[in-house]
Write a protein that holds these residues in place. Structure first.
Motif, short mmCIF file in Angstrom:
data_model
loop_
_atom_site.label_atom_id
_atom_site.label_comp_id
_atom_site.label_asym_id
_atom_site.label_seq_id
_atom_site.Cartn_x
_atom_site.Cartn_y
_atom_site.Cartn_z
N THR A 199 0.83 -1.19 0.00
CA THR A 199 0.00 0.00 0.00
C THR A 199 0.87 1.25 0.00
O THR A 199 2.02 1.22 0.49
CB THR A 199 -0.94 0.01 1.23
N VAL A 200 0.34 2.35 -0.57
CA VAL A 200 1.09 3.61 -0.69
C VAL A 200 0.13 4.76 -0.42
O VAL A 200 -1.03 4.74 -0.84
CB VAL A 200 1.70 3.78 -2.09
N ALA A 201 0.62 5.79 0.29
CA ALA A 201 -0.14 7.02 0.50
C ALA A 201 0.76 8.21 0.21
O ALA A 201 1.99 8.11 0.29
CB ALA A 201 -0.67 7.10 1.94
N THR A 202 0.14 9.35 -0.13
CA THR A 202 0.91 10.55 -0.44
C THR A 202 0.53 11.69 0.50
O THR A 202 -0.57 11.72 1.05
CB THR A 202 0.68 11.00 -1.89
N GLY A 203 1.45 12.65 0.66
CA GLY A 203 1.20 13.80 1.51
C GLY A 203 2.52 14.38 1.97
O GLY A 203 3.57 14.12 1.38
N ILE A 204 2.48 15.19 3.02
CA ILE A 204 3.68 15.68 3.69
C ILE A 204 3.63 15.17 5.12
O ILE A 204 2.70 15.49 5.87
CB ILE A 204 3.77 17.21 3.67
N PHE A 205 4.63 14.39 5.51
CA PHE A 205 4.58 13.69 6.80
C PHE A 205 5.67 14.13 7.76
O PHE A 205 5.53 13.96 8.97
CB PHE A 205 4.67 12.18 6.56
N THR A 206 6.77 14.66 7.25
CA THR A 206 7.86 15.16 8.08
C THR A 206 8.44 16.40 7.42
O THR A 206 8.08 16.75 6.29
CB THR A 206 8.99 14.11 8.24
N GLU A 207 9.36 17.07 8.11
CA GLU A 207 10.00 18.25 7.54
C GLU A 207 10.74 17.88 6.27
O GLU A 207 11.46 16.87 6.20
CB GLU A 207 10.98 18.84 8.56
N THR A 208 10.56 18.68 5.23
CA THR A 208 11.13 18.34 3.93
C THR A 208 11.22 19.57 3.05
O THR A 208 10.52 20.57 3.27
CB THR A 208 10.25 17.28 3.21
N GLN A 209 12.07 19.49 2.05
CA GLN A 209 12.15 20.51 1.00
C GLN A 209 11.35 20.08 -0.23
O GLN A 209 11.23 20.83 -1.19
CB GLN A 209 13.61 20.75 0.61
N SER A 210 10.81 18.87 -0.20
CA SER A 210 10.07 18.34 -1.34
C SER A 210 8.64 18.85 -1.36
O SER A 210 8.10 19.28 -0.34
CB SER A 210 10.06 16.80 -1.30
N ASN A 211 8.00 18.76 -2.54
CA ASN A 211 6.61 19.18 -2.65
C ASN A 211 5.65 18.07 -2.25
O ASN A 211 4.48 18.32 -1.98
CB ASN A 211 6.31 19.62 -4.09
N VAL A 212 6.14 16.82 -2.19
CA VAL A 212 5.29 15.70 -1.80
C VAL A 212 6.18 14.57 -1.28
O VAL A 212 7.34 14.44 -1.70
CB VAL A 212 4.42 15.21 -2.98
N GLN A 213 5.64 13.79 -0.36
CA GLN A 213 6.31 12.59 0.12
C GLN A 213 5.38 11.40 -0.06
O GLN A 213 4.16 11.57 -0.16
CB GLN A 213 6.68 12.73 1.60
N LEU A 214 5.96 10.21 -0.11
CA LEU A 214 5.18 8.98 -0.16
C LEU A 214 5.46 8.17 1.09
O LEU A 214 6.58 8.16 1.61
CB LEU A 214 5.53 8.15 -1.39
N VAL A 215 4.43 7.49 1.58
CA VAL A 215 4.59 6.53 2.66
C VAL A 215 4.21 5.17 2.11
O VAL A 215 3.17 5.01 1.46
CB VAL A 215 3.73 6.91 3.88
N VAL A 216 5.06 4.19 2.35
CA VAL A 216 4.92 2.85 1.77
C VAL A 216 4.73 1.84 2.89
O VAL A 216 5.56 1.76 3.80
CB VAL A 216 6.16 2.50 0.91
N GLY A 217 3.65 1.05 2.82
CA GLY A 217 3.41 -0.02 3.78
C GLY A 217 3.76 -1.36 3.19
O GLY A 217 3.54 -1.61 1.99
#
Length: 333
Positions: free
Chosen positions: A215-233
């Motif tokens: 499974t995969v989800a998108t968003g901003i989850f921690t401090e970052t310089q990116s416009n989007v992050q992915l979380v992978v289960g």
């Protein structure tokens, strides 16, 4: 970070034959629960009250997504069934029907680099198909089978070359590189240990994990310089953060994960919901477990929305014992 978190059970009901659940807005309805069923019908609920029943005259509904693709009136409802049909409902009626043969397992509306959108369906055979909403039948813009595409790439030594076929998750993301250029990717998880990034039908990038991606989800989850992050289960219980194309493990729930869902919030980062082979719905924020809401059986699907006027997350889960549970998670700063 929230200092206190409380939960309240809003309602629960046994509904036989529910195959998929999704909270969202559709047609003129706001914040409703959309239920796909084994009979091929789609039920729209507000709280414990049924507002509408939509008939597809197809098979069991296996995937639902909501998106405004016609700009006529609110969001359209897109549903895929076990017979390989994809139905697009506009203003309470079927706008188009597309048939692709293999059971539909995932749906997403994808936007490419020039902002053209298409509906993308993943199926049980490992095939991904892109099409526009208009017309019908089996017409498509492009399609590929993950096993065919991955076989022509030189994978890393620890990467499996054999796909598990069934498409488990699809996400549409725009990733900005360090030079400011944005590339639109279709992210595909097929149950193998590689997460694939496609530009249209072309495999542009892949990342190998030590275990199968579920499974995969998108968003901003921690401090970052990116416009989007992915979380992978993953199937071993691990949850990874993908920032750019670099990944690190955030936490491990100790049991196989079947679904993770991101929930935007007015704070800096998204909340993360996690379900799997355990009797609970777990809510995380910045890798920290906020609450583990117990359930009488394993959840098979979870959906959630943030409600700004009450500063709560409405969470609905569908359980293996055919119960539907809805809770409210209050977030107190």
């Amino acid at each position: 970070m929230c200092s206190t978190v409380s939960t309240q059970r809003l309602w629960k009901k046994r509904l036989d034959g529910v195959t998929t659940v999704l909270l969202g807005s559709v047609f003129e309805y706001e914040n409703v629960l959309v239920l796909g069923t084994a009979s091929g019908n789609i039920r729209i609920w507000s709280g414990e009250k049924e507002l509408e029943l939509l008939e597809t005259k197809g098979g069991a509904i296996q995937a639902i997504t909501l998106h405004n693709i016609t700009n006529i009136r609110g969001k359209e409802l897109i549903a895929g069934d076990v017979e390989g049909n994809v139905f697009i409902f506009c203003n309470h009626q079927i706008l188009s029907r597309h048939s692709f043969g293999s059971p539909i397992t995932q749906l997403v509306v994808h936007t490419d680099a020039v902002h053209n959108w298409s509906v993308v369906a993943g199926d049980q055979s490992g095939t991904v198909t892109s099409f526009r909403s208009y017309g019908g039948g089996g017409e498509h813009d492009w399609k590929f089978r993950v096993t065919d595409e991955i076989s022509v790439k030189a994978l890393e030594d620890n990467a499996k070359t054999e796909s598990q076929q069934c498409i488990r998750c699809l996400q549409s993301v725009e990733i900005q590189d360090k030079f400011g250029s944005i590339t639109s990717y279709l992210v595909v998880a097929d149950g193998s240990n590689t997460l694939k990034f496609y530009c249209q039908r072309n495999l542009a990038h892949f990342i190998a994990f030590s275990t199968n991606v579920t499974t995969v989800a998108t968003g901003i989850f921690t401090e970052t310089q990116s416009n989007v992050q992915l979380v992978v289960g993953c199937s071993n219980g691990a949850v990874y953060l993908l920032d750019g194309f670099v990944h690190k493990e955030l936490f491990n729930v100790g049991h196989p994960i079947t679904q993770i869902v991101s929930v935007p919030s007015p704070q800096n980062y998204c909340y993360l919901l996690c379900i799997g082979h355990f009797n609970a719905v777990k809510v995380y924020y910045q890798s920290q477990l906020l609450v583990s809401s117990p359930t009488p059986d394993w959840p098979k699907e979870v959906t959630a929305t943030y409600e700004p006027h009450t500063k709560t997350i409405a969470v609905t889960s569908s359980l293996l014992n055919n119960e539907i549970h809805t809770i409210s998670v209050a977030l107190n700063p």
